[in-house]
Design an enzyme around this catalytic site. Structure first.
Site, short mmCIF file in Angstrom:
data_model
loop_
_atom_site.label_atom_id
_atom_site.label_comp_id
_atom_site.label_asym_id
_atom_site.label_seq_id
_atom_site.Cartn_x
_atom_site.Cartn_y
_atom_site.Cartn_z
N TYR A 34 0.30 8.88 8.83
CA TYR A 34 1.05 10.11 8.58
C TYR A 34 1.08 11.01 9.81
O TYR A 34 2.10 11.62 10.14
CB TYR A 34 0.41 10.91 7.44
CG TYR A 34 0.49 10.29 6.09
CD1 TYR A 34 1.69 10.27 5.38
CD2 TYR A 34 -0.64 9.76 5.47
CE1 TYR A 34 1.77 9.72 4.11
CE2 TYR A 34 -0.58 9.22 4.20
CZ TYR A 34 0.62 9.20 3.53
OH TYR A 34 0.70 8.66 2.27
N SER A 56 5.41 1.94 6.85
CA SER A 56 4.94 3.33 6.91
C SER A 56 3.86 3.52 5.87
O SER A 56 3.80 2.79 4.87
CB SER A 56 6.09 4.28 6.61
OG SER A 56 6.39 4.29 5.22
N ASP A 57 2.98 4.49 6.08
CA ASP A 57 2.13 4.92 4.98
C ASP A 57 3.07 5.55 3.94
O ASP A 57 4.24 5.85 4.22
CB ASP A 57 1.09 5.92 5.47
CG ASP A 57 -0.15 5.93 4.58
OD1 ASP A 57 -0.04 5.54 3.41
OD2 ASP A 57 -1.22 6.34 5.06
N CYS A 58 2.56 5.74 2.74
CA CYS A 58 3.46 6.09 1.63
C CYS A 58 4.03 7.50 1.80
O CYS A 58 3.28 8.48 1.87
CB CYS A 58 2.72 5.94 0.31
SG CYS A 58 2.33 4.20 0.02
N ALA A 117 5.45 8.47 4.46
CA ALA A 117 5.29 8.93 5.84
C ALA A 117 6.62 9.10 6.54
O ALA A 117 6.71 9.83 7.53
CB ALA A 117 4.40 7.97 6.63
#
Length: 804
Positions: A289, A319-321, A323
Site C-alpha cells: 500500500y 496489488s495488495d487489496c 492498493a
C-alpha cells in the site's frame, strides 16, 4: 444416483422412514458439498478442449499468448480482478486468485472456505515462532504440508491454487501489528525463510500419506526453465517493499510515505525479496500500500521493474487489496481513477485485488491512458502462472495431484509436524538456578493463571480452522493431575483487578504456578500497531502479585508475536523462568507442557530484538536503520541498534550448556584473482599513491563471487544431562570502514541435534560477497578489507581479507 431399498411388507415396516431420510440426506450432501469429479475447469471436453491454448505440447508462453489473443477487450478487463470472471465462449470458469496460507490454510482470502467436506486444516505456528527455530528444513516441510492440503482442498472446490504468502517484510519496529507474520528483523534470515517456504509451497516437497515425496522432482518432472516450470501451488512474496506500519497515530499504511535511503533499501529492505525471486523462484509478487520515497509501491515502475528485469522475476504482480484505489483516493498520487489504473498497469501490476480496475480500465482505454497491450501483458503473466499450475491441462483429477482429497488434510503426519514446529520455536528466555524443567514424576499441584491459558485461538493472524482446538491449559493438564485455573483478568487487555483475589488464592494453594501474560490479536494485528511495549493493562501487577505470594518461584509464559519489555520479570527473583510461546499453533499447548516438564529440551532463539519501553520515543515513521547520535536516534535491529536491550536477537536458553570450537576456517582471503580487469588497474593506481589507502572493494568489481565462498567447520559440545537440538548462530564483525558499518551481522545458522556430553559437528557456508558486505550511502554493496571476526557465542576467529 439410483438407490433401491428392499424391505419386507410384514417385517420392520417402520424402516422405510429411515431409508427415505438417508436418501434425502445423500441428495442434500451432494447438492451442498463440492464434488471433485464435478469441479469446473478450462479445456473441458468435448466442446472446449480443442483450443490451441489447451495443447500441452506447446510452450506455456505460446499458449498464454494464444489465449490472450482470443479475448475481447471487455473479457480481458473482466479478468483483471482477484475475482476473475468466467469466459463462457471459451469454456473458462471464474477463478478466485486470493487464497491465504501464511502458516496453514486461512479464512482471510475468499478463495478458501471450510464450508464443505473439509472443515479444518492444520494450523502451524505463526511465522515469527517458526522463524525462531532457525531450521530451514522445518520451514520447507511446513510449506510443503500446506501445499498438500491446499491441493486437496482445491480438488473438492474449497480453495484456489494461488496463495498470497509468505510475508517477508522486515520486522523493523517492535510495535508493528503484523510483525508476527514475518520471519523477524534480519534480512538474511527473512530471505532464507522466504526461499524455503516458496520452494516448499510451489514444489510440494513434503508428505503425502505416509511417504515423503520430493514434489517437483517426483510429481512434476524437472519443470524445464522458469517459463514452463510446473507448480504445485503458487506462492506470493509480499509486501514489496518497506511495508512495516499499519496504523500508528495519524499514519496508516494507506497514506504513509516510507522515506528510505538507497543504503537501507539495498542491505535491509530488499534482500528478502531478491532472494525470494532469484533463489526461491516465486511466481507472484505483491506490491504494498505505502509509497516509497514519494511513489506508491504499486505505481512505481522502477521498483517493479527492478524485480522483473534485474532480478529476473517470472510470474504475476498483484496489488495488495484495494492498493490501486489508494493511489488516487488516499495518496492523491494520481489525478483520477483512470490515471491510477494507468499508473499501476504501466508500472507492471498485472492484477488488482479489488474491483478498481474492473470499474475504471475501460474508460482509461477510451481516454487513451491505457493501451490494450498493457492489458495483454498483464494477462500473459496471469495465464502463464495458471498454466504452470495445470489449470488449462484438462481434468485436474487426472493430473499429478488429482488423488489428493480430504484424507490428506489434518493427517497424523501434518499434526506431528505442527507439534514439532511449536517445540522448536518456543524460546526459554530466563531460567534462574535451572528452575525448569519440573519433575514430571512428582505429583505436585499446578496453578494456571491468565486468560490466554484457556484460549484455543493460538495461531495469530491469518489463521484457519484448526484440526484440533486445544488450549495451552489443556496441554499442561496432560502432565499434571492436580491442576487448577483462575483467569486473574477478564481478558488480555486486563483493565481491571477484579479477578486478582481469586487468582491469588488459587496460586497460594499450588506447589507450582504458571502465569500466562502477553498479547493477543486485540493488541496486535493487521491495521493495528501498538503504542507501548509493556504488558497490557494490569498484567504486570497480576504477575508481580502472584509471584510474591507463591510457594515457589513462578513460571511466566509470554504469548504474542511482538517484543515486550518484561525487564521487571527478568529482575524478579520470584519469577524463576520465562518462556515465549508467541502464537504456537494448534499443538502449542502440548509443546509447551513438554518443555516445562522436560520431555523436550528448548532451543528456540529470538528472531527479533526485544527493546525497552523507552524505544517507543522513537517515531515509528522513521525508516532509518542506522543510528544517528546527532539527533539521539539509536538505530534499529541488532545490526545497527546502539541502545539497551531487554533480550537481544538470537537470545534463547536451553536446559543444557554448550561450548563451541572452530575446527577449520580460513586465516586469510585474497581478492586478487576475483577483481575484474578494469577495476584491478584502477585499484593498483590508487594503491601506488603514498597517501591513499583502499579500505574496501565494491562487490560489483568482483567477478565470480562464488569462488570466494568458504566453509566454517564447527564443533558443538552438549555439556548437559539432556539430549536436544541446538541452534548455532555464526556472526561476523567487520572493520569500521566508515559510518554506517553494521555492529554485527549474522552470516549463517544451523540447527543440530546434540547428545548429552558429546560433540556434534556442523558447517556453515560463508559467501563473503553476500554475508560480509553491506551497502554504502549510494546503495552499492561493499566488502571491507582488513580483519573480520567470526564469533560463536564467546568464541572468536579472526581472518584477513586483503587485496593481494
Amino acid at each position: 444416483m439410483t438407490v433401491i431399498v428392499w424391505f419386507s411388507q410384514d417385517e420392520h415396516r417402520h424402516e422405510w422412514r429411515f431409508y427415505l431420510f438417508y436418501f434425502i440426506l445423500l441428495l442434500l450432501l451432494q447438492s451442498t458439498t463440492p464434488n471433485p469429479l464435478a469441479l469446473d475447469y478450462p479445456c473441458k471436453p468435448p466442446y472446449h478442449s480443442h483450443y490451441p491454448f489447451c495443447n500441452t505440447s506447446l510452450s506455456i508462453p505460446a499458449r498464454a499468448t494464444i489465449l490472450t489473443s482470443l479475448l475481447t477487450l471487455s473479457e480481458k478487463i473482466s479478468l483483471l480482478s482477484d475475482n476473475a470472471s468466467s469466459v463462457p465462449t471459451l469454456g473458462i470458469p471464474r477463478y478466485e486468485w486470493w487464497s491465504e496460507s501464511l502458516h496453514g490454510l486461512a479464512t482471510n482470502g475468499p478463495g478458501v472456505t471450510f464450508n464443505g467436506v473439509v472443515n479444518s486444516a492444520t494450523s502451524f505456528p505463526q511465522v515469527i515462532v517458526s522463524a525462531a527455530s532457525f531450521n530451514r528444513t522445518l520451514w520447507s516441510l511446513i510449506a510443503a504440508a500446506v501445499a498438500v492440503e491446499a491441493r486437496a482442498m482445491y480438488n473438492v472446490g474449497q480453495a484456489g491454487l494461488t496463495f498470497w504468502a509468505p510475508n517477508i517484510n522486515i520486522f523493523r519496529d517492535p510495535r508493528w501489528g503484523r510483525g508476527q507474520e514475518t520471519p523477524g528483523e534480519d534480512p538474511m534470515v527473512a530471505s532464507a525463510y522466504g526461499v524455503e517456504f516458496v520452494k516448499g509451497l510451489q514444489g510440494g516437497a513434503g508428505m503425502i500419506g505416509n511417504e515423503v515425496v520430493l514434489g517437483e522432482k517426483s510429481l512434476l518432472g524437472d519443470g524445464g526453465d522458469d517459463d514452463d516450470a510446473r507448480l504445485m501451488v503458487s506462492a506470493c512474496c509480499k509486501h514489496f517493499t518497506a511495508y512495516d506500519l499499519d496504523m500508528w497515530h495519524q499514519f496508516s499504511r494507506y497514506n504513509f510515505n516510507a522515506v528510505v535511503s538507497k543504503q537501507d533499501l539495498e542491505d535491509t529492505y530488499q534482500p528478502p525479496f531478491r532472494g525470494c525471486i532469484q533463489k526461491g523462484k516465486a511466481s507472484c509478487l505483491m506490491c504494498s500500500y505505502n509509497a516509497v520515497n514519494g511513489v506508491p509501491a504499486c505505481a512505481d515502475a522502477d521498483l517493479l521493474g527492478l524485480a522483473r528485469y534485474k532480478w529476473g522475476f517470472k510470474g504475476y504482480i498483484t496489488s495488495d487489496c484495494d492498493a490501486v484505489a489508494t493511489v488516487f483516493e488516499y495518496q492523491k498520487y494520481a489525478k483520477s481513477e483512470e490515471d491510477a489504473v494507468a499508473d499501476v498497469l504501466k508500472a507492471g501490476v498485472d492484477i488488482n485485488c479489488g474491483t478498481y480496475m474492473l470499474r475504471h480500465t475501460e474508460s482509461a482505454v477510451e481516454q487513451g491512458k491505457v493501451k490494450e497491450e498493457d492489458i495483454d501483458r498483464a494477462l500473459f503473466n496471469l495465464f502463464s502462472v495458471q498454466m504452470r499450475l495445470g489449470l488449462f491441462d484438462g481434468d485436474p483429477s487426472r493430473g499429478p495431484f488429482g488423488k489428493l482429497g480430504p484424507q490428506d488434510v489434518c493427517t497424523p503426519q501434518h499434526l506431528t509436524l505442527a507439534l514439532e514446529a511449536a517445540r522448536q520455536g518456543i524460546v526459554l528466555l530466563k531460567n534462574d538456578k535451572k528452575f525448569l524443567p519440573l519433575d514430571q514424576n512428582n505429583d505436585a499441584s499446578l496453578a494456571v493463571v491468565g486468560p490466554m491459558a484457556v484460549s484455543d485461538k493460538l495461531g495469530g493472524g491469518y489463521s484457519g480452522i484448526p484440526c484440533s482446538s486445544k488450549s495451552l491449559y489443556d496441554g499442561l493438564g496432560e502432565f499434571s493431575k492436580r491442576i487448577s485455573y483462575a483467569p486473574g483478568c477478564h481478558n488480555v487487555s486486563c483493565n481491571s483487578d477484579d479477578g486478582f483475589a481469586e487468582a491469588l488464592e488459587t496460586a497460594k494453594k499450588a506447589d507450582f504456578v504458571v502465569i500466562f501474560a502477553g498479547l493477543d490479536m486485540a493488541q496486535e494485528t493487521e491495521d493495528h500497531d501498538r503504542v507501548s511495549l509493556i504488558l497490557p493493562g494490569r498484567q504486570m501487577d497480576l504477575v508481580s502479585t502472584i509471584a510474591a505470594a507463591s510457594k515457589s518461584p513462578v513460571i511466566l509464559v509470554l504469548t504474542g508475536g511482538g517484543p515486550l519489555d518484561v525487564s521487571f520479570a527478568e529482575r524478579n527473583q520470584q519469577i524463576g523462568s520465562i518462556l515465549w510461546v508467541g502464537y504456537p499453533g494448534e499443538a502449542g499447548g502440548k509443546a509447551l507442557a513438554e518443555i516445562i516438564f522436560g520431555v523436550v529440551n528448548p532451543a528456540g532463539r529470538l528472531p527479533v530484538t526485544w527493546y525497552p519501553e523507552s524505544f517507543t520515543n522513537v517515531p515509528m515513521t522513521d525508516m532509518s536503520m542506522r543510528a544517528d547520535p546527532s539527533r539521539g536516534y539509536p538505530g534499529r535491529t541488532y545490526r545497527f541498534y546502539t541502545g539497551s536491550r531487554v533480550y537481544g536477537f538470537g537470545h534463547g536458553l536451553s536446559y543444557s550448556d554448550y561450548s563451541y570450537k572452530f575446527l577449520s576456517a580460513p586465516s586469510k582471503l585474497s581478492l586478487s584473482k576475483t577483481i575484474k580487469h578494469n577495476s584491478r588497474k584502477s585499484l593498483l593506481s590508487q594503491l601506488m599513491k603514498a597517501d591513499y589507502k583502499v579500505d574496501y572493494v565494491r562487490v560489483d568489481e568482483l567477478q565470480s563471487c562464488s569462488s570466494l565462498s568458504f566453509s566454517v567447520h564447527i564443533s558443538v559440545t552438549n555439556l548437559g544431562e539432556l539430549d536436544g537440538s541446538h541452534v548455532v548462530l555464526l556472526f561476523s564483525r567487520g572493520p569500521k570502514v566508515f559510518e554506517g558499518s553494521p555492529e554485527a551481522q549474522l552470516v549463517g545458522f544451523s540447527r543440530v541435534h546434540t547428545t548429552s556430553y558429546e560433540s556434534t559437528e556442523t558447517s556453515v557456508l560463508v559467501d563473503p560477497c553476500e554475508h560480509l558486505s553491506f551497502a554504502d550511502e549510494q546503495g552499492k554493496k561493499i566488502l571491507p578489507l582488513g580483519n573480520h571476526i567470526l564469533s560463536l557465542g564467546d568464541v572468536e576467529h579472526t581472518f584477513l581479507i586483503e587485496m593481494y
